[in-house]
Design an enzyme around this catalytic site. Sequence first.
Site, PDB file in Angstrom:
ATOM      1  N   LYS A 202     -22.354  10.350 -40.245  1.00 15.96           N
ATOM      2  CA  LYS A 202     -20.942  10.209 -39.852  1.00 15.96           C
ATOM      3  C   LYS A 202     -20.085  10.379 -41.093  1.00 15.96           C
ATOM      4  O   LYS A 202     -20.267   9.692 -42.093  1.00 15.96           O
ATOM      5  CB  LYS A 202     -20.710   8.837 -39.223  1.00 15.96           C
ATOM      6  CG  LYS A 202     -19.253   8.577 -38.913  1.00 15.96           C
ATOM      7  CD  LYS A 202     -19.059   7.331 -38.101  1.00 15.96           C
ATOM      8  CE  LYS A 202     -17.582   7.058 -37.899  1.00 15.96           C
ATOM      9  NZ  LYS A 202     -17.364   5.863 -37.079  1.00 15.96           N
ATOM     10  N   LYS A 262     -21.337  13.425 -36.557  1.00 15.05           N
ATOM     11  CA  LYS A 262     -19.945  13.199 -36.177  1.00 15.05           C
ATOM     12  C   LYS A 262     -19.045  13.444 -37.374  1.00 15.05           C
ATOM     13  O   LYS A 262     -19.365  12.952 -38.457  1.00 15.05           O
ATOM     14  CB  LYS A 262     -19.809  11.752 -35.698  1.00 15.05           C
ATOM     15  CG  LYS A 262     -18.409  11.338 -35.339  1.00 15.05           C
ATOM     16  CD  LYS A 262     -18.399   9.879 -34.985  1.00 15.05           C
ATOM     17  CE  LYS A 262     -16.974   9.465 -34.684  1.00 15.05           C
ATOM     18  NZ  LYS A 262     -16.839   8.043 -34.534  1.00 15.05           N
TER      19      LYS A 262
END
Length: 338
Positions: A202, A262
Site C-alpha cells: 500500500k 493499492k
Amino acid sequence: MTYPPLAPYPALRLRRLRQSPWIRDLVRETVLTPADLIWSMVVHEGEGQVPVASMPGVSRLSVDEAAKAAVEARALGIPAIAIFPHIDGARKDGHGSLAADPDGVICRAVQAMKAAAPEVGIMCDVALDPFTTHGHDGVIEGGRIVNDATIERLVEQAIVQARAGCDILAPSDMMDGRVGALRQALEREGLQDVMIMSYAAKYASAFYGPYRDAIGSGKLGGGPVDNPGDKKTYQMDPANSEEAIREVGLDIAEGADMVMVKPGLPYLDIVRRVVEAFAVPTFAFQVSGEYAMIKAASGHGWIDENRAVLESLGAFKRAGASGVITYFAPQAARLLGA
Ligand code: PBG
C-alpha cells in the site's frame, strides 16, 4: 517468450483476428465478470443515504441500506463487499477507541448484511484512521506513529469484527508484523476460518483524497495531538517496486490468505510483479481518487464513463489480478450482465 521472426512472414496480419466481434470474442485473453468484483462501500451511523460530494454516485449508507445493498450484490453476482465506516467527528479520540466497539456501526452493518444475504462475503478494514481525531492509522506518541502499540489495538478491533461475522479481515494500516499478530489472535480465539486479505503493498498516495472526505477522516497534521501531515512513515514510497515484493512476502509468511496492491491503475506493474512472484490470490484496489477521476471526466463529457469503467477494471484482469475492490462494482456488474 518467443516471437515469430518478422522477415519470413510477409502475410502476418494481426488485424485478421480483429475483423469482427465473433473472432475477437474467440481470441480474447482475459474476461471480466461480476465475480471479479469486491464492492467498496461506506457505512455511517445515521439514517438513509448521504451523498459523498467528491465521489458522485457514491453515498454513505445506513446499516439498513447496507443490508439492502448486500441483497443487491447477491442479485448482481458480486461475491463480496468491503465496508468502511464514517464516524461522527465528536466521537473520535486520539487512540481511535471506537475501533473495537462491538456495538459500533461496522459490527452492526456486518450482522445486518450477513443476515440479509449470507451468501455475500463481508470484508472489514482493520485500521484506526476512521476513529482517530488526527486521521492516522496508528497510535501516536511524541508525534510518531508507534508500531507495536498500534498492533495491539488492531488485534482488538479485528477480533470484534470477526466475532460480528466478518469473513475477511483486511488490515490497511501498514504496521510491521500486524498480519502475524492477527493470525495468531484468530487461532487463539477459535476463529481460524476467518480470512486475511492484507493491504500488503500500500503506497502513500494522493489518490486516497476523496476517501478521506467519504469517511470524514481527521485532518492529517491538524488537531490537538502533534502528528505528521502525511502517512509516509508507514505507507510505501511510490517510487519503490522491490520493496513491494518484500512486503508481500512477509505478509504471506505471517499468514495472509490473499494480498492486495493499492492504489490500482497507477500500480499495475506491481500487481503483475506480485502475481508472477507469489502463488497467492492477488487483488487490486481501484481507490477513491481513481473513481473520482473517471466520474469527473465523464461528468464533463470528456470520456465515455461506462467504457472507461469496464476498460479500467479489465486492465486489472489483464495484469493478472484475481479481482478488484471498486466503488464501481454495482455499475460494472450491471454493464456486464446486460
Ligand atoms: C486507511 C485506508 C485508506 C483507504 C482505505 N483504507 C486511506 C489511507 O490509507 O489514507 C483508501 C481507500 C480509497 O481511497 O478508496 N486505513
